[in-house]
Design a protein around this motif. Structure first.
Motif, PDB file in Angstrom:
ATOM      1  N   GLY A  80      60.288  12.328  -2.752  1.00 60.74           N
ATOM      2  CA  GLY A  80      58.926  11.619  -2.159  1.00 60.74           C
ATOM      3  C   GLY A  80      59.263  10.069  -1.750  1.00 60.74           C
ATOM      4  O   GLY A  80      57.540   9.393  -1.421  1.00 60.74           O
ATOM      5  N   LEU A  81      59.960   9.819  -2.179  1.00 59.00           N
ATOM      6  CA  LEU A  81      60.571   8.108  -1.492  1.00 59.00           C
ATOM      7  C   LEU A  81      59.592   8.423   1.112  1.00 59.00           C
ATOM      8  O   LEU A  81      58.849   7.770   0.749  1.00 59.00           O
ATOM      9  CB  LEU A  81      61.111   7.492  -1.755  1.00 59.00           C
ATOM     10  N   SER A  82      60.312   9.799   0.531  1.00 64.79           N
ATOM     11  CA  SER A  82      59.949  10.257   1.415  1.00 64.79           C
ATOM     12  C   SER A  82      58.405  10.569   2.747  1.00 64.79           C
ATOM     13  O   SER A  82      58.302   9.797   3.543  1.00 64.79           O
ATOM     14  CB  SER A  82      60.692  10.984   2.290  1.00 64.79           C
ATOM     15  N   VAL A  83      58.125  11.263   1.285  1.00 62.22           N
ATOM     16  CA  VAL A  83      56.842  11.551   1.688  1.00 62.22           C
ATOM     17  C   VAL A  83      55.504  10.342   1.527  1.00 62.22           C
ATOM     18  O   VAL A  83      54.946   9.811   2.418  1.00 62.22           O
ATOM     19  CB  VAL A  83      56.194  12.213   0.447  1.00 62.22           C
ATOM     20  N   VAL A  84      56.165   9.204   1.146  1.00 62.15           N
ATOM     21  CA  VAL A  84      55.284   7.138   1.153  1.00 62.15           C
ATOM     22  C   VAL A  84      56.092   7.111   2.172  1.00 62.15           C
ATOM     23  O   VAL A  84      54.431   6.381   3.616  1.00 62.15           O
ATOM     24  CB  VAL A  84      55.479   7.389  -0.319  1.00 62.15           C
ATOM     25  N   ALA A  85      56.968   7.001   2.672  1.00 64.97           N
ATOM     26  CA  ALA A  85      56.689   6.624   4.397  1.00 64.97           C
ATOM     27  C   ALA A  85      56.184   6.728   4.903  1.00 64.97           C
ATOM     28  O   ALA A  85      56.449   6.349   6.052  1.00 64.97           O
ATOM     29  CB  ALA A  85      59.302   6.500   4.406  1.00 64.97           C
ATOM     30  N   ILE A  86      56.233   7.969   4.909  1.00 67.37           N
ATOM     31  CA  ILE A  86      55.854   9.054   6.251  1.00 67.37           C
ATOM     32  C   ILE A  86      54.303   8.992   6.533  1.00 67.37           C
ATOM     33  O   ILE A  86      54.319   8.721   7.651  1.00 67.37           O
ATOM     34  CB  ILE A  86      56.316  10.734   6.451  1.00 67.37           C
ATOM     35  N   SER A  87      53.742   8.836   4.715  1.00 67.89           N
ATOM     36  CA  SER A  87      52.524   8.359   5.028  1.00 67.89           C
ATOM     37  C   SER A  87      52.138   7.762   5.618  1.00 67.89           C
ATOM     38  O   SER A  87      51.312   7.112   6.149  1.00 67.89           O
ATOM     39  CB  SER A  87      51.979   9.011   3.806  1.00 67.89           C
ATOM     40  N   TYR A  88      52.999   6.381   5.288  1.00 69.00           N
ATOM     41  CA  TYR A  88      52.640   5.574   5.577  1.00 69.00           C
ATOM     42  C   TYR A  88      52.612   4.700   7.126  1.00 69.00           C
ATOM     43  O   TYR A  88      51.484   4.740   8.215  1.00 69.00           O
ATOM     44  CB  TYR A  88      53.882   4.170   4.670  1.00 69.00           C
ATOM     45  N   TYR A  89      53.618   5.140   7.790  1.00 67.16           N
ATOM     46  CA  TYR A  89      53.177   5.620   9.544  1.00 67.16           C
ATOM     47  C   TYR A  89      52.359   6.483  10.259  1.00 67.16           C
ATOM     48  O   TYR A  89      51.877   5.985  10.494  1.00 67.16           O
ATOM     49  CB  TYR A  89      54.954   6.086   9.377  1.00 67.16           C
ATOM     50  N   ALA A  90      52.588   7.605   9.326  1.00 66.79           N
ATOM     51  CA  ALA A  90      50.975   8.557   9.640  1.00 66.79           C
ATOM     52  C   ALA A  90      49.857   8.197   9.155  1.00 66.79           C
ATOM     53  O   ALA A  90      48.954   7.071   9.971  1.00 66.79           O
ATOM     54  CB  ALA A  90      51.217   9.817   8.905  1.00 66.79           C
ATOM     55  N   VAL A  91      48.901   7.217   8.196  1.00 66.04           N
ATOM     56  CA  VAL A  91      48.699   6.800   8.763  1.00 66.04           C
ATOM     57  C   VAL A  91      48.285   5.377   9.216  1.00 66.04           C
ATOM     58  O   VAL A  91      46.268   5.229   9.776  1.00 66.04           O
ATOM     59  CB  VAL A  91      47.738   6.348   6.383  1.00 66.04           C
ATOM     60  N   SER A  92      49.000   4.407   9.712  1.00 68.37           N
ATOM     61  CA  SER A  92      49.147   3.861  10.753  1.00 68.37           C
ATOM     62  C   SER A  92      47.961   4.478  11.681  1.00 68.37           C
ATOM     63  O   SER A  92      47.623   4.267  12.926  1.00 68.37           O
ATOM     64  CB  SER A  92      50.093   3.041  10.359  1.00 68.37           C
ATOM     65  N   LEU A  93      48.965   5.343  12.335  1.00 71.67           N
ATOM     66  CA  LEU A  93      48.820   5.923  13.305  1.00 71.67           C
ATOM     67  C   LEU A  93      47.984   6.402  13.604  1.00 71.67           C
ATOM     68  O   LEU A  93      46.879   6.645  14.515  1.00 71.67           O
ATOM     69  CB  LEU A  93      50.032   7.278  13.668  1.00 71.67           C
ATOM     70  N   ALA A  94      47.021   7.203  12.566  1.00 72.30           N
ATOM     71  CA  ALA A  94      45.582   7.687  12.282  1.00 72.30           C
ATOM     72  C   ALA A  94      44.829   6.361  12.488  1.00 72.30           C
ATOM     73  O   ALA A  94      43.474   6.677  12.700  1.00 72.30           O
ATOM     74  CB  ALA A  94      45.726   8.382  11.004  1.00 72.30           C
ATOM     75  N   GLY A  95      44.717   5.428  11.884  1.00 79.70           N
ATOM     76  CA  GLY A  95      43.999   4.117  11.568  1.00 79.70           C
ATOM     77  C   GLY A  95      43.902   4.061  12.918  1.00 79.70           C
ATOM     78  O   GLY A  95      42.456   3.867  13.752  1.00 79.70           O
ATOM     79  N   TYR A  96      45.039   4.162  13.694  1.00 80.74           N
ATOM     80  CA  TYR A  96      44.828   3.289  15.905  1.00 80.74           C
ATOM     81  C   TYR A  96      44.296   4.065  15.891  1.00 80.74           C
ATOM     82  O   TYR A  96      43.420   3.874  16.900  1.00 80.74           O
ATOM     83  CB  TYR A  96      46.117   2.920  15.713  1.00 80.74           C
ATOM     84  N   LEU A  97      44.369   5.335  16.026  1.00 80.15           N
ATOM     85  CA  LEU A  97      43.856   6.885  16.441  1.00 80.15           C
ATOM     86  C   LEU A  97      41.907   6.801  15.831  1.00 80.15           C
ATOM     87  O   LEU A  97      41.126   6.915  17.155  1.00 80.15           O
ATOM     88  CB  LEU A  97      44.019   8.082  16.236  1.00 80.15           C
ATOM     89  N   ALA A  98      41.295   5.821  14.903  1.00 79.07           N
ATOM     90  CA  ALA A  98      40.131   6.592  14.564  1.00 79.07           C
ATOM     91  C   ALA A  98      39.264   5.261  14.362  1.00 79.07           C
ATOM     92  O   ALA A  98      38.029   4.835  14.342  1.00 79.07           O
ATOM     93  CB  ALA A  98      40.771   6.612  13.051  1.00 79.07           C
ATOM     94  N   TYR A  99      40.425   3.896  14.577  1.00 82.47           N
ATOM     95  CA  TYR A  99      39.239   2.502  14.736  1.00 82.47           C
ATOM     96  C   TYR A  99      38.130   2.891  15.559  1.00 82.47           C
ATOM     97  O   TYR A  99      37.157   2.409  15.420  1.00 82.47           O
ATOM     98  CB  TYR A  99      39.964   1.392  15.728  1.00 82.47           C
TER      99      TYR A  99
END
Length: 428
Positions: free
Chosen positions: A371-390
């Motif tokens: 579960g913690l891994s999902v949160v950590a991976i999701s945090y970095y994935a959301v950041s990358l997706a945000g940079y891509l969609a800005y």
């Protein structure tokens, strides 16, 4: 012509059946018998020493030598005849002289064996016998009177043998000269070979009786040792039933008892088995004589039943006791091993249950980490997706925070599905 090849041992084995013929004797005759055994507990003799001792005696009388590999000899030795036989444990000398002395059982008959020659013997005397072979008197009363004069009345055995061809008697006591005494009154018309067989049977009965009696001291010593071990084994089995000691300590004690029993078995097995064989020969030789009662005298078989058989039963009892204790120790060992196996099984079950609990804890920890891994991976994935969609914020007219919030749930869901898929593929 018969051309089939013989087996290499055919003649040797066939001649073995005729290797030890009975001597041909006439009455009256004097026979002196000597059996020599090594003083130690060796199972076999030094055959070279036996042969050298025989040759020394023959050389004193200028008699011919036997063949180098002979284990028996019969031939003239001056005015005597010598019968020599080599056995596994002992060697025997029987000297025959024509006629009988005026003095019954005169110790001088053994002067045929020189004193210095006797001192050089490769062993110790196990028995010696003086046998008087006489013609049968005219009445049974005369024979009975002679038996009363020569033997101890309390232990004498006298019996007709071989369909009343002869009367033999002896008391199986050592006389003042150190020898056993036997007499054989021979009837008229009895053949020389039959007389020889009678004398030979008497020598064999005395020899194998003496050899079998060697097992009695060993049996008594064995019974004393078994008595102590029996107490230890009984205490040990009682402790096993009460569970007072740890199985490992009990097993060590049991192994010590078992090793002592094995040592006793190794030390006594030869003598006890030899005693059984010698006893069988004694009874067999008496059976061959075909006894008939003489007056009110006890027969040889009755003497053996009263005086000899109790000693043999003692030896057999010690042997059975040793075998029984070895079996008891074996059964106790089996029970103890069963107890140890059961305890080890319980320990293994406890260990497996503990391992199962640890596996459950590891699984829960793994799920938590997952579960913690999902949160950590999701945090970095959301950041990358945000940079891509800005760049799309100006086109859509929304803020960066709204765009990040819109991307969070889909990204988290995709990451969670990806992690589960990876875990399932690893489990398969």
């Amino acid at each position: 012509m018969f051309s089939l090849d013989d087996h290499p041992q055919r003649y040797a084995l066939a001649n073995e059946l005729h290797a030890r013929p009975s001597p041909a004797l006439t009455a009256p005759t004097t026979a002196v018998f000597l059996a020599v055994k090594r003083p130690d507990n060796a199972a076999s003799r030094d055959r070279e020493a036996d042969r050298a001792h025989l040759l020394d005696l023959l050389d004193r009388f200028g008699a011919p030598h036997p063949s180098p590999d002979a284990n028996h000899y019969f031939g003239a030795m001056g005015r005597y005849h010598l019968k020599w036989e080599q056995h596994t444990e002992f060697v025997t000398y029987t000297v025959f002289a024509d006629g009988i002395g005026s003095r019954a059982f005169d110790p001088a008959a053994f002067d045929v064996f020189p004193d210095d020659w006797l001192r050089q013997a490769p062993g110790k005397r196990v028995t010696s016998a003086h046998i008087r072979v006489d013609t049968m008197p005219g009445s049974e009363v005369e024979m009975n009177d002679a038996i009363n004069n020569w033997f101890v009345a309390e232990s004498v055995a006298a019996t007709w043998v071989l369909d009343r061809a002869a009367l033999v008697a002896g008391d199986f006591r050592i006389d003042p000269a150190g020898h056993m005494r036997f007499v054989a009154f021979i009837g008229k018309g009895v053949g020389e070979r039959r007389i020889g067989r009678i004398v030979q049977r008497l020598c064999e009965i005395e020899t194998y009786k003496a050899m079998s009696m060697l097992g009695l001291p060993q049996a008594r010593n064995l019974q004393a040792k078994l008595g102590l071990l029996d107490k230890e084994l009984t205490h040990l089995v009682g402790a096993m039933s009460q569970g007072d000691e740890a199985p490992e300590a009990t097993l060590d004690e049991l192994l010590q008892i078992s090793s002592k029993l094995e040592d006793l078995t190794a030390a006594t097995s030869f003598r006890l088995s030899a005693t059984t064989a010698y006893e069988a020969i004694v009874h067999q030789r008496i059976t061959f004589l075909r006894e008939e009662r003489f007056m009110d005298r006890q027969t040889l078989s009755e003497f053996m039943m009263r005086r000899y058989d109790p000693a043999m039963r003692t030896i057999k009892s010690a042997e059975r006791q040793l075998t029984g204790m070895a079996q008891r120790a074996m059964r106790a060992g089996d029970l103890l091993r069963t107890r140890v196996d059961v305890q080890r099984s319980k320990q293994n079950q406890s260990l497996l249950a503990s391992m199962n609990r640890r596996a459950d804890m590891q699984l829960r920890l793994q799920e938590t980490v997952e579960g913690l891994s999902v949160v950590a991976i999701s945090y970095y994935a959301v950041s990358l997706a945000g940079y891509l969609a800005y760049p799309l914020t100006e086109m859509l007219g929304i803020s960066k925070g709204m765009l990040t919030a819109a991307l969070t749930l889909p990204v988290v869901g995709l990451v969670w599905l990806g992690v589960r898929r990876i875990r399932h593929s690893i489990e398969k």
